[in-house]
Design an enzyme around this catalytic site. Sequence first.
Site, short mmCIF file in Angstrom:
data_model
loop_
_atom_site.label_atom_id
_atom_site.label_comp_id
_atom_site.label_asym_id
_atom_site.label_seq_id
_atom_site.Cartn_x
_atom_site.Cartn_y
_atom_site.Cartn_z
N ARG A 66 30.24 -21.83 27.60
CA ARG A 66 28.86 -21.41 27.29
C ARG A 66 28.79 -20.85 25.88
O ARG A 66 29.07 -19.68 25.63
CB ARG A 66 28.43 -20.34 28.30
CG ARG A 66 27.11 -19.65 28.00
CD ARG A 66 25.90 -20.46 28.33
NE ARG A 66 25.87 -20.86 29.72
CZ ARG A 66 25.15 -21.88 30.19
NH1 ARG A 66 24.39 -22.60 29.38
NH2 ARG A 66 25.19 -22.19 31.47
N GLN A 84 24.29 -32.75 34.54
CA GLN A 84 23.56 -32.15 33.42
C GLN A 84 24.39 -32.20 32.14
O GLN A 84 25.54 -31.77 32.12
CB GLN A 84 23.23 -30.70 33.83
CG GLN A 84 22.94 -29.73 32.73
CD GLN A 84 21.45 -29.56 32.48
OE1 GLN A 84 20.62 -30.34 32.95
NE2 GLN A 84 21.10 -28.53 31.74
N ARG A 89 31.44 -32.71 27.52
CA ARG A 89 31.68 -31.28 27.27
C ARG A 89 32.70 -30.68 28.24
O ARG A 89 33.11 -29.54 28.06
CB ARG A 89 30.37 -30.49 27.31
CG ARG A 89 29.69 -30.45 28.66
CD ARG A 89 28.45 -29.55 28.61
NE ARG A 89 27.74 -29.52 29.89
CZ ARG A 89 26.85 -28.61 30.21
NH1 ARG A 89 26.56 -27.64 29.36
NH2 ARG A 89 26.24 -28.64 31.38
N HIS A 167 24.64 -29.34 20.95
CA HIS A 167 23.90 -28.25 21.61
C HIS A 167 24.24 -26.91 20.93
O HIS A 167 24.88 -26.03 21.53
CB HIS A 167 24.31 -28.23 23.09
CG HIS A 167 23.38 -27.50 24.01
ND1 HIS A 167 23.00 -26.19 23.81
CD2 HIS A 167 22.76 -27.90 25.15
CE1 HIS A 167 22.19 -25.82 24.79
NE2 HIS A 167 22.02 -26.84 25.61
N ASP A 212 11.92 -24.04 26.09
CA ASP A 212 12.82 -25.17 26.35
C ASP A 212 12.07 -26.45 25.97
O ASP A 212 11.38 -27.04 26.80
CB ASP A 212 13.23 -25.16 27.83
CG ASP A 212 14.38 -26.12 28.12
OD1 ASP A 212 14.72 -26.93 27.24
OD2 ASP A 212 14.94 -26.05 29.24
N GLU A 271 19.09 -27.67 18.48
CA GLU A 271 20.04 -28.77 18.71
C GLU A 271 19.59 -30.06 18.03
O GLU A 271 18.43 -30.42 18.12
CB GLU A 271 20.15 -29.00 20.22
CG GLU A 271 20.38 -27.72 21.00
CD GLU A 271 20.13 -27.87 22.50
OE1 GLU A 271 20.37 -28.96 23.03
OE2 GLU A 271 19.69 -26.89 23.12
O1 TA6 Z 1 19.17 -27.81 25.69
C1 TA6 Z 1 18.37 -27.05 26.54
C2 TA6 Z 1 18.88 -27.19 27.96
O2 TA6 Z 1 18.86 -28.53 28.36
C3 TA6 Z 1 18.06 -26.29 28.86
O3 TA6 Z 1 17.20 -26.99 29.71
C4 TA6 Z 1 19.06 -25.40 29.56
O4 TA6 Z 1 19.27 -25.68 30.84
C5 TA6 Z 1 20.27 -25.52 28.64
O5 TA6 Z 1 20.24 -26.76 28.04
C6 TA6 Z 1 21.65 -25.17 29.16
O6 TA6 Z 1 22.17 -26.09 30.04
P1 TA6 Z 1 23.53 -25.83 30.78
O7 TA6 Z 1 23.79 -27.03 31.63
O8 TA6 Z 1 24.59 -25.65 29.73
O9 TA6 Z 1 23.34 -24.57 31.59
#
Ligand code: TA6
Length: 314
Positions: A66, A84, A89, A167, A212, A271
Site C-alpha cells: 500500500r 482489482q 503488483r 498508481h 475517485d 496516476e
Molecule cells: O486508483 C483509484 C482506485 O482504483 C480506487 O478506486 C481505490 O480503490 C484505489 O484505487 C485503491 O485500490 P486498492 O485495490 O489498492 O485498494
Amino acid sequence: MTSETVFVEQCKGINGLDKVVLREVRGSSAEVYLYGGQVTSWKNDHGEELLFVSSKAPFKPPKAIRGGIPICFPQFGSHGLLEQHGFARNRFWSIDSDPPPFPTTSSNKAFVDLVLKHSEEDTRIWPHRYEFRLRVALGPGGDLMLTSRIRNMNTDGKAFTFTFAYHNYFSVSDISEVRIEGLETMDFLDNLQNRQRFTEQGDAITFESEVDKVYVSTPTKIAILDHERKRTLVLRKDGLPDAVVWNPWDKKAKAIPDLGDDEYKHMLCVEAAAVEKPITLKPGEEWKGRQEISAVPSSYFSGQLDPKKVFQGS
Ligand code: TA6
C-alpha cells in the site's frame, strides 16, 4: 556524495524482500521492490521522502504494497474480469540484465531494468503470453522516470487488450491544503457515481471529501502543489492519456485494513493511466507508457506548467 556514489545497489528490504536502491550524486535516491516491480521510496537531494507508503503496509506477499508506485496491469481497477488492478503488483519481477536497447541513449547511471513474463498459472486467469519490461531511472537532478514496454508474445495469433496505471501515491503535508493544476475543464468518469461522465470546473482541484475520478484525455503535464512544504510535484506522461485522482478520505480510510485511519491526510494518488480506451496489441507488437516526476520548489506559480521555466527561475 562523492565519486564513490554507488548508483545501483541490490539488497534486502522489509521482511527480507529483494529491493534495488538507486542513488544519484547530489543525494537523491529511489527504492524498487522486485515484489510488484514497485517503487516504494523516492527522496530528493535533501533526503525528504516524496512518496507515501502506509505505516500499516505489511510488505507480505501476496498482498500488494500500500503506497509508492504500484503497477496496475493488465487491468486498472475493476474495469474487467481480473482481480482489482490486475496481477502485476503482486508478482515477483526479475532483474533484466540484458534488456532490448532503448531508442534514446541516456546518460543516467542510476537505473534498473525489471521484467515480468507470463507464467503458466497466470495464463489460466489471463490467457496471454507477454513480456513487460519496466525501467526505473533516477535522473541527475533527482527526477524519477518509469518506462514500461509491454509486448504481445502470443504464438496463437491472438491480440490482447489491457488497461494500465502507474498508481502513484504522493506524500503531501495536508490533503486539505493541496491542489492539482492541469486537470481543470477536463472530462472525468466518477467512480463514486457509477463511472458517470462529468466535466471539471475551471478551478484547480482541491480536496474536502473522498475523490475517485478518472480524468480522460488529459494534458501531458499535471502539477500537485503543496504550499506547506513549499513544493510542487510535476508529473509528465507519455502514452498514458488518462489521469486518476484518488483520496479515500476518512470513512473509506477506516475500511482499508492496511491504511492508518488518519493517513489519508498525508497521501494523494495522481496516476498516469490508460483506462478509458484499453490498449490492444497484436502478436509481436509493443506498447510504451512513460512517466517522469520532478519535485520543484513552490516558486512554481499557478498556471505555469513548464517545469523547465521553474528551474531557470523565469
Ligand atoms: O486508483 C483509484 C482506485 O482504483 C480506487 O478506486 C481505490 O480503490 C484505489 O484505487 C485503491 O485500490 P486498492 O485495490 O489498492 O485498494
